[in-house]
Motif scaffolding. Sequence first.
Motif, mmCIF file in Angstrom:
data_model
loop_
_atom_site.group_PDB
_atom_site.id
_atom_site.type_symbol
_atom_site.label_atom_id
_atom_site.label_comp_id
_atom_site.label_asym_id
_atom_site.label_seq_id
_atom_site.Cartn_x
_atom_site.Cartn_y
_atom_site.Cartn_z
ATOM 1 N N HIS A 40 0.847 -1.202 0.000
ATOM 2 C CA HIS A 40 0.000 0.000 0.000
ATOM 3 C C HIS A 40 0.878 1.246 0.000
ATOM 4 O O HIS A 40 1.522 1.557 0.998
ATOM 5 C CB HIS A 40 -0.887 -0.026 1.244
ATOM 6 C CG HIS A 40 -2.059 0.889 1.185
ATOM 7 N ND1 HIS A 40 -2.516 1.467 0.017
ATOM 8 C CD2 HIS A 40 -2.885 1.331 2.173
ATOM 9 C CE1 HIS A 40 -3.573 2.217 0.286
ATOM 10 N NE2 HIS A 40 -3.807 2.149 1.585
ATOM 11 N N THR A 41 0.887 1.965 -1.139
ATOM 12 C CA THR A 41 1.717 3.175 -1.230
ATOM 13 C C THR A 41 0.933 4.398 -1.671
ATOM 14 O O THR A 41 1.463 5.501 -1.662
ATOM 15 C CB THR A 41 2.877 2.973 -2.227
ATOM 16 O OG1 THR A 41 2.351 2.837 -3.559
ATOM 17 C CG2 THR A 41 3.701 1.748 -1.869
ATOM 18 N N SER A 42 -0.339 4.214 -2.074
ATOM 19 C CA SER A 42 -1.100 5.327 -2.636
ATOM 20 C C SER A 42 -2.591 5.136 -2.393
ATOM 21 O O SER A 42 -3.081 4.006 -2.292
ATOM 22 C CB SER A 42 -0.832 5.438 -4.143
ATOM 23 O OG SER A 42 -1.719 6.340 -4.767
ATOM 24 N N TYR A 43 -3.317 6.271 -2.363
ATOM 25 C CA TYR A 43 -4.773 6.197 -2.245
ATOM 26 C C TYR A 43 -5.408 5.530 -3.463
ATOM 27 O O TYR A 43 -6.543 5.056 -3.409
ATOM 28 C CB TYR A 43 -5.359 7.610 -2.097
ATOM 29 C CG TYR A 43 -5.223 8.188 -0.710
ATOM 30 C CD1 TYR A 43 -5.723 7.499 0.400
ATOM 31 C CD2 TYR A 43 -4.618 9.420 -0.501
ATOM 32 C CE1 TYR A 43 -5.609 8.019 1.684
ATOM 33 C CE2 TYR A 43 -4.494 9.954 0.780
ATOM 34 C CZ TYR A 43 -4.988 9.250 1.870
ATOM 35 O OH TYR A 43 -4.869 9.776 3.124
ATOM 36 N N ASP A 45 -4.485 2.803 -4.865
ATOM 37 C CA ASP A 45 -4.288 1.347 -4.877
ATOM 38 C C ASP A 45 -5.585 0.541 -5.031
ATOM 39 O O ASP A 45 -5.611 -0.420 -5.809
ATOM 40 C CB ASP A 45 -3.537 0.900 -3.621
ATOM 41 C CG ASP A 45 -2.091 1.385 -3.609
ATOM 42 O OD1 ASP A 45 -1.557 1.680 -4.692
ATOM 43 O OD2 ASP A 45 -1.501 1.481 -2.516
ATOM 44 N N ARG A 114 -0.473 3.515 4.281
ATOM 45 C CA ARG A 114 0.390 3.719 3.110
ATOM 46 C C ARG A 114 1.845 3.942 3.507
ATOM 47 O O ARG A 114 2.128 4.546 4.541
ATOM 48 C CB ARG A 114 -0.093 4.950 2.330
ATOM 49 C CG ARG A 114 -1.428 4.763 1.633
ATOM 50 C CD ARG A 114 -1.898 6.088 1.046
ATOM 51 N NE ARG A 114 -2.076 7.089 2.083
ATOM 52 C CZ ARG A 114 -1.658 8.355 2.012
ATOM 53 N NH1 ARG A 114 -1.022 8.781 0.933
ATOM 54 N NH2 ARG A 114 -1.877 9.199 3.006
ATOM 55 N N LYS A 116 4.756 5.728 1.617
ATOM 56 C CA LYS A 116 4.944 6.553 0.423
ATOM 57 C C LYS A 116 6.299 6.362 -0.246
ATOM 58 O O LYS A 116 6.499 6.809 -1.373
ATOM 59 C CB LYS A 116 4.742 8.029 0.785
ATOM 60 C CG LYS A 116 3.343 8.339 1.307
ATOM 61 C CD LYS A 116 3.212 9.800 1.697
ATOM 62 C CE LYS A 116 1.847 10.091 2.284
ATOM 63 N NZ LYS A 116 1.715 11.522 2.684
ATOM 64 N N ASN A 147 3.167 5.198 -5.845
ATOM 65 C CA ASN A 147 3.593 6.216 -4.884
ATOM 66 C C ASN A 147 4.180 7.455 -5.559
ATOM 67 O O ASN A 147 4.321 8.508 -4.932
ATOM 68 C CB ASN A 147 4.625 5.642 -3.919
ATOM 69 C CG ASN A 147 5.886 5.170 -4.621
ATOM 70 O OD1 ASN A 147 5.818 4.371 -5.561
ATOM 71 N ND2 ASN A 147 7.035 5.633 -4.176
#
Length: 207
Positions: A40-43, A45, A114, A116, A147
């Motif tokens: 999970h690195t970004s909204y 995803d 997340r 980032k 990200n």
Amino acid sequence: MLVDIIRPPVRILLKLFYRIEYLGRERIPKSGSLIICANHTSYIDPFLLGAMCDRPIYFMAKKELFHIPVLAWLVRILNGFPVDRDKPDRKAIRQSIELLKQGKVLGLFPEGTRHKDGKLGPAYHGVSLIALKTGVPILPVAILGANKIMPPGAKLPRFPKIRMKAGQLIRVDGLKRDKGDKESLLVKITDLIMEELERLLSEMGVL
């Protein structure tokens, strides 16, 4: 479902703006209960996972998002349901289990939040607990590049290439269950998930 209608145009937009590449899509089971878990690195995803999979995916989303009008609408389109991240949320876990009993696909992020920098963070045992309670297989999916869409300090979104790769199914029923040491089994399943995500990210060149 609305998500089935918007999936094709979303795929086109992702291909156009982010040159998105899906690897290992053939590993996604076409039927039956399934847990998809990703880094999970970004909204964005959940949108990426929803576009990759031909089946509707149900997501846990932090309850705060349901108090923001536009975001709440988007989350509901993505089949999101609220979870309280500040404490063990038994209601969200029960809803997850019920969806899996109905043969649905559940999307979860083991890290819980997340990261980032694009690297893997520590994982919680929530995915493992749900899988253990239901016996449903887990499919790790690695996401690379998301990200970089809105990196720290950026005022406008950028358009990096995004790659996604599905890994090998983890079948919890195939693991030896030690009834006297549930915690060790949860740790083992979580480790298997994160090791597979690390392997996939490494193959795509991030680690």
